[in-house]
Every structure is written in structure tokens, then in C-alpha cells.
Write an enzyme that holds these catalytic residues in place. Structure first.
Site, PDB file in Angstrom:
ATOM      1  N   ASP A 105      49.239  38.159  69.815  1.00 40.36           N
ATOM      2  CA  ASP A 105      48.976  38.096  68.371  1.00 40.36           C
ATOM      3  C   ASP A 105      49.556  39.324  67.673  1.00 40.36           C
ATOM      4  O   ASP A 105      50.122  39.214  66.579  1.00 40.36           O
ATOM      5  CB  ASP A 105      47.471  37.984  68.093  1.00 40.36           C
ATOM      6  CG  ASP A 105      47.198  37.925  66.590  1.00 40.36           C
ATOM      7  OD1 ASP A 105      47.721  36.999  65.950  1.00 40.36           O
ATOM      8  OD2 ASP A 105      46.517  38.819  66.060  1.00 40.36           O
TER       9      ASP A 105
ATOM     10  N   SER B 120      46.076  32.581  65.184  1.00 36.69           N
ATOM     11  CA  SER B 120      45.949  34.040  65.239  1.00 36.69           C
ATOM     12  C   SER B 120      44.473  34.448  65.195  1.00 36.69           C
ATOM     13  O   SER B 120      43.999  35.242  66.008  1.00 36.69           O
ATOM     14  CB  SER B 120      46.730  34.633  64.054  1.00 36.69           C
ATOM     15  OG  SER B 120      46.384  35.963  63.822  1.00 36.69           O
TER      16      SER B 120
ATOM     17  N   LYS C 285      41.739  35.612  68.824  1.00 36.98           N
ATOM     18  CA  LYS C 285      40.912  36.823  68.965  1.00 36.98           C
ATOM     19  C   LYS C 285      39.448  36.459  69.148  1.00 36.98           C
ATOM     20  O   LYS C 285      38.719  37.115  69.886  1.00 36.98           O
ATOM     21  CB  LYS C 285      41.137  37.728  67.740  1.00 36.98           C
ATOM     22  CG  LYS C 285      42.548  38.356  67.781  1.00 36.98           C
ATOM     23  CD  LYS C 285      42.942  39.056  66.509  1.00 36.98           C
ATOM     24  CE  LYS C 285      43.369  38.096  65.437  1.00 36.98           C
ATOM     25  NZ  LYS C 285      44.140  38.658  64.332  1.00 36.98           N
TER      26      LYS C 285
ATOM     27  N   ARG D 279      55.769  37.713  62.062  1.00 40.30           N
ATOM     28  CA  ARG D 279      55.491  36.800  60.926  1.00 40.30           C
ATOM     29  C   ARG D 279      55.536  37.567  59.619  1.00 40.30           C
ATOM     30  O   ARG D 279      56.064  37.106  58.606  1.00 40.30           O
ATOM     31  CB  ARG D 279      54.107  36.146  61.105  1.00 40.30           C
ATOM     32  CG  ARG D 279      54.087  35.053  62.155  1.00 40.30           C
ATOM     33  CD  ARG D 279      52.673  34.676  62.539  1.00 40.30           C
ATOM     34  NE  ARG D 279      51.891  34.234  61.408  1.00 40.30           N
ATOM     35  CZ  ARG D 279      50.559  34.366  61.310  1.00 40.30           C
ATOM     36  NH1 ARG D 279      49.870  34.924  62.283  1.00 40.30           N
ATOM     37  NH2 ARG D 279      49.931  33.945  60.247  1.00 40.30           N
TER      38      ARG D 279
ATOM     39  N   HIS E 177      33.298  35.514  61.983  1.00 39.53           N
ATOM     40  CA  HIS E 177      34.570  35.991  61.415  1.00 39.53           C
ATOM     41  C   HIS E 177      34.641  35.616  59.953  1.00 39.53           C
ATOM     42  O   HIS E 177      34.255  34.518  59.565  1.00 39.53           O
ATOM     43  CB  HIS E 177      35.746  35.350  62.164  1.00 39.53           C
ATOM     44  CG  HIS E 177      37.077  35.763  61.607  1.00 39.53           C
ATOM     45  ND1 HIS E 177      37.682  36.962  61.933  1.00 39.53           N
ATOM     46  CD2 HIS E 177      37.898  35.153  60.724  1.00 39.53           C
ATOM     47  CE1 HIS E 177      38.819  37.060  61.266  1.00 39.53           C
ATOM     48  NE2 HIS E 177      38.981  35.976  60.524  1.00 39.53           N
TER      49      HIS E 177
HETATM   50  N1  URA Z   1      44.124  37.188  59.829  1.00 42.04           N
HETATM   51  C1  URA Z   1      44.559  37.088  61.105  1.00 42.04           C
HETATM   52  O1  URA Z   1      43.940  37.584  62.039  1.00 42.04           O
HETATM   53  N2  URA Z   1      45.713  36.426  61.329  1.00 42.04           N
HETATM   54  C2  URA Z   1      46.429  35.850  60.352  1.00 42.04           C
HETATM   55  O2  URA Z   1      47.439  35.255  60.634  1.00 42.04           O
HETATM   56  C3  URA Z   1      45.971  35.968  59.026  1.00 42.04           C
HETATM   57  C4  URA Z   1      44.804  36.638  58.793  1.00 42.04           C
END
Ligand code: URA
Length: 434
Positions: free
Chosen positions: A160, A182, A186, A167, A81
Site C-alpha cells: 500500500d 488500500s 490495512k 497513485r 476506520h
Molecule cells: N486512505 C487510504 O488509506 N487510502 C486511500 O487510497 C485513500 C484514503
């Protein structure tokens, strides 16, 4: 009671796993209203979450939906990531490279966020390429060819999606534990045993200081390790655009060139991909050291095996595999023009955000959620910081849809670089590892 949980966090208390689950799962089920979750998010933003709360929040978010079951996939399973940067097309190179090196990678990627581009938008500039794969198709493809590159499915981490939207509307995005939970929800739902995190630092990243990036990286790795996954984070430089292109089809072309033996490429970007590949291969046990991993990856690049894997990936997901040998089949823009250096000197800075916003305004990204992307437009960044440039030499090449766009972008980019008569030390690309 939800009210008590909000008040407890408002007053700086530490929440139990059950209290966090009541809020998050209740919200996903539609039983807790937006306004209460918004108040709770602001309390979390202001008071923070400790390591145990952050891990619990992440795991509860994972449990809110389906998870990718990689038990039938040949090990080692690996995921990667990036926190997002300007010109970051690393996944397009790394996923086939690591699959060609013996890893299984079911990678889910995002679309552009803010000024940063998204891997999914880039891939969609390949004619026919499908990014909407269901979980069963992903697993079957990884078993067959070792990798897939797909968008987030609705079934994965629904918490999320809902929390992120809230948010975004309540000024609570920029909280390290909320960002980390967050991202990691994933990754954990993606099922891989090893997770490599590329945390970008600098003007072209969300984390602009090394301290903020370090805090995010250590929270991300603590979640991964707490959940039993092999996790490593590298802090990497984002003080200038990564590689030589910003814009969707242009970035796919650059990724193909980086994968192609003996093709022209940005040495800095290729080195970056090899270093991340070395870290990943060491992390998941394919290589005994990072250096051995870099060497293995270099061989896969030089032999053309990584390019062949990319061709298989494109074909498996319905894309035109001929773009791999003929990148000119990718969408191209009708108006091309350069921005030239005003004077000779060493390139001291290339402003990543200005380059990114200039590309975005031409249509390489979205200004509003519902905007469509123009895959062809973008900017070639012809030099890296530290290089000598002669007066009149092209620094940027703009690919525009209209003459007006071209002129506007050229004008903007006049402010996107600095030169100096003094030599400029090259900026290291990997800053730290955690
Ligand atoms: N990327 C994400 O997946 N979540 C966040 O909160 C910020 C960046």
C-alpha cells in the site's frame, strides 16, 4: 508477462488473482518498474475492478507484509476506520470507550491527509506520547489494557505504501476500488474480527456526494465480508466540522472533555461517539442491539471508566497522564482572537474545508510532506448549524502562533459561515448504515 496483464486491463478484461499478484508483489520486490505499475493503475482507474478483483487485490496487498496476530488477545477484537473529515477526533474517544466496554482494540491510525487531520498527529500533541509501536508491543498492550493507538508500521502492507505513493503521482487516487483496497488492506492486516467503517459524506470529506460515499461503503464492506470479517459501514455527515475544534492539541482537549463526566462538550459530537459505539458494540456481539450498545457506552462515559481507560492508554504509551485532568498542560498558542457574527440569525452553514485550510495554513497540518506540525494552533468552532446566534457573538476562536497568522485567519473565517433569518433544520449525523 506484465505487458499482457496491463494490456488485458487496458482492454477491459478481468484479471485473475495470479495476474494481480504478479504486478503487486513484483512491484514490492522491485522486479516490476514504476512505469509499468503506473500504466496498470491508470488502466484500473479507467476500466475499474470487479468485486472479485478488488478482494484479490486487497488480500494480495495484505500478504505483502506482516499481519497483527491477535490470537492471544481477549475477544471480541474490534477495529474502526474513518475515511477522514474536518475535526474528526472520534477515535480518541471511541477507542478508550470501547475498550472500557469490553472490546480489544489494536488501532492503527494515520497522519493528516490533504485537508483532514490525522489521529497520530493529534496524539503527538500529548507530551511524551509514543505512536511508533512495534507489532509485539501493540499486542502486549492490548492484552494488558484492552487498547492501543499507534501509527502504521513499515512491516504492515508495504504494497500500500508503494502503490499509494505512485497513485498520488499519477492521478489515480480517486478510484473507488483502489481506495477501498488500500483502506481495507490495512484493516485486514490489523487482525480484528469486527470492523466498523465511518464513511464521511459532504464538503468536509473526500466523498462529497451520498452516491460516491455509498459506492465506497459497499465496496469496503464487500471486501471485509469477503475476507470473513464482520463488517459494517455507516455514512455520516461531514457538511460542517465535527465537534467544536479543528487543530491537534485543541482536538485532544475536546476529546478529553467529551470523555469527562459533566465536562462541557459538544452534544452533537458526544451523540455521534455514542451512536458509533452502539454500532460497534452491536457489531462485535457485546450488545444485543445498537440501542443497548449506546446505553452501555453511555454508562461507561458517565461513570468515568472511559476517561480512566484513556488515562491508562496515555500512560502506557509514554504520555503525560496529567493532561487528562489538566488539559491546560497541552501545548497552547500565544495569540487568541474571535470572529464575531455580523448579524443575528440561524447558522445556516459552516464551511468545513475553509475552516480546515485556515487551520492548516497556520501549521495545524502539512502543506508539504516534510512540514512539521504546530500542535498548538487551530480553530474553535463555537456553534453548530441550526443554532441561533446574536450579532456580535463569537462564532470562531482562533489560536495562532503569530499576530499576523491570527489576523489572516480571522479574515479568512469571515467567509466561513452563513446566517439566515429562517430556522434551519438540524442535519442528522448518521445518514445511512450498510
Ligand atoms: N486512505 C487510504 O488509506 N487510502 C486511500 O487510497 C485513500 C484514503
Amino acid at each position: 508477462m506484465i505487458l499482457e496483464i496491463i494490456a488485458k486491463k487496458r482492454d477491459g478484461g478481468v484479471l485473475t488473482r495470479d495476474e494481480i499478484a504478479q504486478i503487486v508483489l513484483g512491484y514490492v520486490r522491485g522486479e516490476v518498474p514504476d512505469y509499468q505499475v503506473a500504466a496498470w493503475l491508470m488502466a484500473c482507474y479507467l476500466r475499474g475492478l470487479n468485486a472479485a478483483e478488488t478482494l484479490a487485490l486487497t488480500q494480495i496487498m495484505v500478504e505483502s507484509g506482516d499481519q497483527l496476530d491477535l490470537s492471544s488477545v481477549p475477544p471480541p477484537t474490534l477495529d474502526k476506520h474513518s475515511t477522514g473529515g474536518v475535526g474528526d477526533k472520534t477515535s480518541l474517544v471511541l477507542v478508550p470507550l470501547l475498550a472500557a466496554s469490553g472490546c480489544s482494540i489494536a488501532k492503527m491510525s494515520g497522519r493528516g491527509l490533504g485537508f483532514t487531520g490525522g489521529t497520530i498527529d493529534k496524539l503527538e500533541s500529548i507530551p511524551g506520547f509514543r505512536t511508533a509501536l512495534d507489532l509485539e508491543t501493540m499486542v502486549a498492550q492490548v492484552c494488558r489494557i484492552g487498547c492501543c493507538l499507534a501509527g502504521q508500521t513499515e512491516r504492515l502492507v508495504p504494497a500500500d505504501k508503494k502503490l499509494y505513493a505512485l497513485r498520488d503521482a499519477t492521478a489515480t487516487v480517486e478510484s473507488v476500488p483502489l481506495i477501498a483496497s488500500s483502506i481495507m488492506s490495512k484493516k485486514l492486516a490489523g487482525g480484528a474480527h469486527s470492523i466498523l467503517l465511518d464513511v464521511k459524506v459532504g464538503a468536509g470529506a473526500f466523498m462529497q456526494t451520498i452516491e460516491r460515499a455509498r459506492a465506497l461503503a459497499s465496496t469496503l464492506t464487500a471486501i471485509g465480508r469477503g475476507a470473513g470479517r464482520q463488517t459494517r459501514a455507516v455514512l455520516t455527515d461531514m457538511s460542517q466540522p465535527l465537534g467544536r475544534t479543528v487543530g491537534n492539541a485543541l482536538e485532544v482537549r475536546e476529546a478529553i472533555e467529551t470523555l469527562t463526566p459533566h465536562a462541557p462538550h459538544s452534544p452533537r459530537f458526544r451523540t455521534f461517539c455514542l451512536q458509533l459505539a452502539g454500532e460497534a458494540l452491536h457489531l462485535c456481539g457485546v450488545a444485543p442491539t445498537v440501542e443497548a450498545g449506546i446505553e452501555q457506552a453511555r454508562q461507561r462515559l458517565d461513570s468515568g471508566e472511559a476517561l480512566q481507560k484513556f488515562r491508562q492508554l496515555v500512560e502506557a504509551q509514554g504520555g503525560d497522564p496529567q493532561v487528562v485532568d489538566h488539559p491546560q498542560r497541552l501545548p497552547s498558542a500565544p495569540h487568541i482572537g474571535d470572529v464575531r457574527a455580523r448579524e443575528s440569525g440561524y447558522l445556516a452553514a459552516v464551511a468545513p474545508r475553509l475552516v480546515a485550510y485556515t487551520a492548516l495554513r497556520m501549521g495545524a497540518g502539512r502543506q508539504k510532506k516534510e512540514d512539521t506540525i504546530d500542535p498548538a494552533v487551530g480553530i474553535e468552532v463555537l456553534h453548530s448549524v441550526g443554532e441561533w446566534v446574536e450579532a456580535g457573538e463569537p462564532l470562531f476562536r482562533v489560536h495562532a502562533r503569530t499576530v499576523e497568522q491570527l489576523a489572516h485567519a480571522q479574515n479568512e473565517l469571515e467567509n466561513a459561515y452563513e446566517t439566515t433569518p429562517e430556522p434551519v433544520p438540524p442535519v442528522p449525523i448518521i445518514l445511512e448504515r450498510l
